[in-house]
Design an enzyme around this catalytic site. Structure first.
Site, short mmCIF file in Angstrom:
data_model
loop_
_atom_site.label_atom_id
_atom_site.label_comp_id
_atom_site.label_asym_id
_atom_site.label_seq_id
_atom_site.Cartn_x
_atom_site.Cartn_y
_atom_site.Cartn_z
N SER A 1 14.71 30.15 -78.63
CA SER A 1 15.56 28.96 -78.57
C SER A 1 16.36 28.97 -77.29
O SER A 1 17.21 29.85 -77.07
CB SER A 1 16.50 28.93 -79.77
OG SER A 1 17.53 27.99 -79.51
N HIS B 1 11.59 26.59 -77.96
CA HIS B 1 12.30 25.76 -78.93
C HIS B 1 13.52 25.13 -78.24
O HIS B 1 14.34 25.84 -77.65
CB HIS B 1 12.73 26.66 -80.09
CG HIS B 1 13.39 25.99 -81.24
ND1 HIS B 1 12.69 25.36 -82.25
CD2 HIS B 1 14.70 25.86 -81.56
CE1 HIS B 1 13.55 24.87 -83.14
NE2 HIS B 1 14.78 25.16 -82.74
N ASP C 1 16.80 22.84 -78.81
CA ASP C 1 17.72 22.35 -79.85
C ASP C 1 18.52 21.16 -79.33
O ASP C 1 19.43 21.31 -78.52
CB ASP C 1 18.69 23.47 -80.25
CG ASP C 1 18.00 24.52 -81.10
OD1 ASP C 1 17.40 24.15 -82.12
OD2 ASP C 1 18.06 25.70 -80.72
N MET D 1 21.19 18.38 -80.02
CA MET D 1 22.32 18.12 -80.93
C MET D 1 23.14 16.96 -80.40
O MET D 1 23.33 16.83 -79.19
CB MET D 1 23.20 19.36 -81.03
CG MET D 1 22.45 20.61 -81.44
SD MET D 1 23.57 22.00 -81.68
CE MET D 1 22.41 23.33 -81.95
N HIS E 1 13.56 20.34 -81.55
CA HIS E 1 14.24 20.29 -82.84
C HIS E 1 15.39 19.30 -82.73
O HIS E 1 16.41 19.60 -82.11
CB HIS E 1 14.74 21.71 -83.17
CG HIS E 1 15.51 21.83 -84.44
ND1 HIS E 1 16.23 22.96 -84.77
CD2 HIS E 1 15.68 20.98 -85.48
CE1 HIS E 1 16.80 22.79 -85.95
NE2 HIS E 1 16.50 21.60 -86.39
N MET F 1 15.64 25.78 -92.52
CA MET F 1 16.78 26.32 -91.77
C MET F 1 17.37 27.51 -92.52
O MET F 1 17.65 27.42 -93.72
CB MET F 1 17.86 25.25 -91.59
CG MET F 1 17.50 24.11 -90.64
SD MET F 1 17.09 24.62 -88.95
CE MET F 1 18.59 25.46 -88.44
N ASP G 1 14.46 29.10 -88.79
CA ASP G 1 15.35 28.96 -87.63
C ASP G 1 16.77 29.33 -88.02
O ASP G 1 17.37 28.69 -88.88
CB ASP G 1 15.28 27.50 -87.15
CG ASP G 1 16.08 27.24 -85.89
OD1 ASP G 1 16.66 28.19 -85.32
OD2 ASP G 1 16.12 26.06 -85.48
C1 DX5 Z 1 20.80 26.26 -84.85
C2 DX5 Z 1 19.60 26.04 -83.97
C3 DX5 Z 1 18.87 27.29 -83.70
C4 DX5 Z 1 19.65 28.31 -82.93
C5 DX5 Z 1 19.21 29.66 -83.38
O1 DX5 Z 1 21.41 25.05 -85.10
O2 DX5 Z 1 18.71 25.13 -84.57
O3 DX5 Z 1 17.61 27.04 -83.09
O4 DX5 Z 1 19.46 28.23 -81.54
O5 DX5 Z 1 20.02 30.61 -82.76
P1 DX5 Z 1 20.10 32.11 -83.30
O6 DX5 Z 1 18.72 32.68 -83.17
O7 DX5 Z 1 21.08 32.72 -82.37
O8 DX5 Z 1 20.56 32.05 -84.72
ZN ZN Z 2 16.61 24.98 -83.75
#
Ligand code: DX5
Ligand code: ZN
Length: 226
Positions: free
Chosen positions: A9, A34, A36, A38, A67, A138, A176
């Site tokens: 990620s 990946h 992310d 947001m 994602h 998740m 994830d």
């Molecule tokens: C959380 C994200 C993840 C995050 C995971 O909201 O969707 O992809 O980056 O990070 P780690 O591996 O540090 O938990």
């Molecule tokens: Zn993610």
């Protein structure tokens, strides 16, 4: 079940060196990246837009796994498809029109994923199994990296794995949140075949390539036989 995939990620990467960090983890053996996304609304954090996905696309030949942790993701499918995503995952909690969003992803020729937060009943994935290429369970509440893997995720992964196998579907099962060399093999044993890891890769002692190597090593020695 197909070989387990590691999807670093980029949320946890050094963003001043994004292209370099992307190349480093791919050279070390990760085949997916990946991203992310947001929106500060569906989740309490704000990250990347389509321009960053385009930069990742141009930096690597890896599979770009987007994602979307954004409200009404159906409005943004085309923008992320245009930016070069290979797969787009939307949250069932983020829209009353998840079906429309998934259809839009497949209409663009991309892999469609449906994600569920830790307390969302799994029935949304069960209902969608014929319309998705990836189910994302998740293992933390989304929004931030560096959170601890929720133990309840094991049973949730097992349930979805059983559905996928019983129907003989070509659907990936992704996990994830909080994945590291201990929880990764545990999630894989519960049926996950795509493991997202941010902190355990980019925050690893010795750097991101060492983090990938450590995770792949843990998975190759501790994952259940195929
Ligand atoms: C959380 C994200 C993840 C995050 C995971 O909201 O969707 O992809 O980056 O990070 P780690 O591996 O540090 O938990
Ligand atoms: Zn993610």
């Amino acid at each position: 079940m197909r070989p387990t995939v590691l999807a670093p990620s980029l949320l946890a990467a050094d963003l001043g060196r994004l292209a370099e960090q992307a190349s480093a983890v791919v050279d070390a053996g990760a085949t997916w990246l990946h991203v992310d996304v947001m929106d500060g609304h569906f989740v309490p954090n704000l990250t990347f837009g389509p321009a960053v996905v385009r930069a990742v696309r141009e930096a690597t030949r890896a599979y770009v796994d987007v994602h979307l942790m954004i409200a009404s993701p159906e409005r943004w499918v085309d923008a992320y498809a245009d930016a070069g995503a290979d797969g787009i995952t939307v949250h069932a909690e983020a829209t009353p029109h998840a079906h429309r969003a998934l259809r839009a992803v497949r209409d663009r020729g991309l892999k469609a994923g449906l994600a569920l937060n830790p307390l969302t009943p799994l029935s949304a994935i069960e209902a969608a199994l014929d319309e998705i290429d990836l189910a994302l369970v998740m293992s933390v509440d989304p929004g931030f990296g560096g959170q601890a893997y929720l133990a309840r995720s094991d049973a949730r992964l097992r349930t979805v794995r059983a559905w996928i196998d019983a129907r003989g579907l070509d659907c990936r099962l992704q996990v994830d949140g909080g994945i590291d060399p201990v929880t990764g093999p545990r999630a894989a044993a519960a049926g996950a075949d795509v493991l997202v890891a941010g902190t355990a890769v980019f925050g690893a002692p010795g750097g991101a390539a060492a983090g990938v190597a450590r995770l792949l090593q843990a998975l190759s020695t501790n994952t259940r036989p195929m």
